[in-house]
Write a protein that holds these residues in place. Sequence first.
Motif, PDB file in Angstrom:
ATOM      1  N   PHE A   1       5.151  -7.218 -13.266  1.00  0.00           N
ATOM      2  CA  PHE A   1       5.933  -7.790 -14.348  1.00  0.00           C
ATOM      3  C   PHE A   1       5.572  -7.189 -15.700  1.00  0.00           C
ATOM      4  N   ASP A   2       4.436  -6.506 -15.784  1.00  0.00           N
ATOM      5  CA  ASP A   2       4.044  -5.830 -17.025  1.00  0.00           C
ATOM      6  C   ASP A   2       4.840  -4.552 -17.258  1.00  0.00           C
ATOM      7  N   VAL A   3       5.440  -4.009 -16.181  1.00  0.00           N
ATOM      8  CA  VAL A   3       6.153  -2.736 -16.273  1.00  0.00           C
ATOM      9  C   VAL A   3       7.519  -2.899 -15.591  1.00  0.00           C
ATOM     10  N   PRO A   4       8.559  -3.276 -16.351  1.00  0.00           N
ATOM     11  CA  PRO A   4       9.868  -3.564 -15.742  1.00  0.00           C
ATOM     12  C   PRO A   4      10.432  -2.442 -14.863  1.00  0.00           C
ATOM     13  N   ALA A   5      10.296  -1.193 -15.271  1.00  0.00           N
ATOM     14  CA  ALA A   5      10.825  -0.092 -14.454  1.00  0.00           C
ATOM     15  C   ALA A   5      10.087  -0.017 -13.120  1.00  0.00           C
ATOM     16  N   LEU A   6       8.795  -0.244 -13.157  1.00  0.00           N
ATOM     17  CA  LEU A   6       7.998  -0.239 -11.932  1.00  0.00           C
ATOM     18  C   LEU A   6       8.383  -1.425 -11.046  1.00  0.00           C
ATOM     19  N   ARG A   7       8.621  -2.554 -11.657  1.00  0.00           N
ATOM     20  CA  ARG A   7       9.036  -3.746 -10.909  1.00  0.00           C
ATOM     21  C   ARG A   7      10.353  -3.465 -10.177  1.00  0.00           C
ATOM     22  N   ASP A   8      11.302  -2.854 -10.858  1.00  0.00           N
ATOM     23  CA  ASP A   8      12.578  -2.519 -10.228  1.00  0.00           C
ATOM     24  C   ASP A   8      12.372  -1.541  -9.073  1.00  0.00           C
TER      25      ASP A   8
ATOM     26  N   GLU B   1       0.827  -1.212   0.000  1.00  0.00           N
ATOM     27  CA  GLU B   1       0.000   0.000   0.000  1.00  0.00           C
ATOM     28  C   GLU B   1       0.862   1.262   0.000  1.00  0.00           C
ATOM     29  N   ASP B   2       1.919   1.251   0.802  1.00  0.00           N
ATOM     30  CA  ASP B   2       2.811   2.406   0.866  1.00  0.00           C
ATOM     31  C   ASP B   2       3.504   2.641  -0.473  1.00  0.00           C
ATOM     32  N   PHE B   3       3.872   1.548  -1.148  1.00  0.00           N
ATOM     33  CA  PHE B   3       4.492   1.687  -2.464  1.00  0.00           C
ATOM     34  C   PHE B   3       3.518   2.334  -3.447  1.00  0.00           C
ATOM     35  N   VAL B   4       2.290   1.850  -3.452  1.00  0.00           N
ATOM     36  CA  VAL B   4       1.283   2.415  -4.359  1.00  0.00           C
ATOM     37  C   VAL B   4       1.095   3.894  -4.055  1.00  0.00           C
ATOM     38  N   GLU B   5       1.029   4.232  -2.786  1.00  0.00           N
ATOM     39  CA  GLU B   5       0.859   5.633  -2.393  1.00  0.00           C
ATOM     40  C   GLU B   5       2.041   6.486  -2.865  1.00  0.00           C
ATOM     41  N   SER B   6       3.237   5.907  -2.861  1.00  0.00           N
ATOM     42  CA  SER B   6       4.428   6.647  -3.274  1.00  0.00           C
ATOM     43  C   SER B   6       4.428   6.968  -4.763  1.00  0.00           C
ATOM     44  N   LEU B   7       3.585   6.288  -5.534  1.00  0.00           N
ATOM     45  CA  LEU B   7       3.534   6.496  -6.984  1.00  0.00           C
ATOM     46  C   LEU B   7       2.750   7.736  -7.373  1.00  0.00           C
TER      47      LEU B   7
ATOM     48  N   VAL C   1      -1.300   3.906 -13.201  1.00  0.00           N
ATOM     49  CA  VAL C   1      -0.642   2.713 -12.649  1.00  0.00           C
ATOM     50  C   VAL C   1      -0.960   2.576 -11.165  1.00  0.00           C
ATOM     51  N   ALA C   2      -0.900   3.681 -10.444  1.00  0.00           N
ATOM     52  CA  ALA C   2      -1.212   3.640  -9.013  1.00  0.00           C
ATOM     53  C   ALA C   2      -2.665   3.225  -8.791  1.00  0.00           C
ATOM     54  N   ARG C   3      -3.569   3.739  -9.608  1.00  0.00           N
ATOM     55  CA  ARG C   3      -4.983   3.360  -9.467  1.00  0.00           C
ATOM     56  C   ARG C   3      -5.174   1.875  -9.760  1.00  0.00           C
ATOM     57  N   ARG C   4      -4.485   1.379 -10.778  1.00  0.00           N
ATOM     58  CA  ARG C   4      -4.593  -0.049 -11.123  1.00  0.00           C
ATOM     59  C   ARG C   4      -4.077  -0.921  -9.979  1.00  0.00           C
ATOM     60  N   LEU C   5      -2.904  -0.574  -9.437  1.00  0.00           N
ATOM     61  CA  LEU C   5      -2.346  -1.364  -8.337  1.00  0.00           C
ATOM     62  C   LEU C   5      -3.220  -1.269  -7.088  1.00  0.00           C
ATOM     63  N   SER C   6      -3.758  -0.107  -6.835  1.00  0.00           N
ATOM     64  CA  SER C   6      -4.644   0.072  -5.687  1.00  0.00           C
ATOM     65  C   SER C   6      -5.882  -0.812  -5.820  1.00  0.00           C
ATOM     66  N   GLU C   7      -6.421  -0.874  -7.031  1.00  0.00           N
ATOM     67  CA  GLU C   7      -7.600  -1.715  -7.277  1.00  0.00           C
ATOM     68  C   GLU C   7      -7.238  -3.190  -7.086  1.00  0.00           C
TER      69      GLU C   7
END
Length: 131
Positions: free
Chosen positions: A108-115, A75-81, A86-92
């Motif tokens: 895994f759909d977004v390598p930069a986000l995964r890193d 949750e904290d990671f999503v909030e940091s975005l 992308v944040a809305r998708r992860l939150s959902e």
Amino acid sequence: MAALKIDLDDFIMALTFGSGTALGELINFLDTDTGDIVLVGEGVDEELIPPDFEDNPRYQKIEPIQSSEGFRIMEDFVESLGHNAVARRLSEILSRPKPFRHFKDALFDVPALRDGWFAFELAEHTRLANE
């Protein structure tokens, strides 16, 4: 008295290693004399387990991070975005069943986000280990 030297990577592994596995119950202990992490359980070479670990107070059980804490980290990671698609998708995803699996799948759909996630998660695990 010198400070106890504990390998941070080993300690983080112990914190993030769930107690129930396909092999059975595995438990990590901290040897407060040496700073070593001792893994005890089914399938572990008995020669690696100190014979007195159950009765000797120098061996302190390391409680793994609870799933609620892992969820909070997500949750904290999503909030940091910030506020973006992308944040809305992860939150959902976090509000649906099996959020851990779906969250990691989505990364895994977004390598930069995964890193970014792996760096964020490591920083949080490091903070918890230091606490």
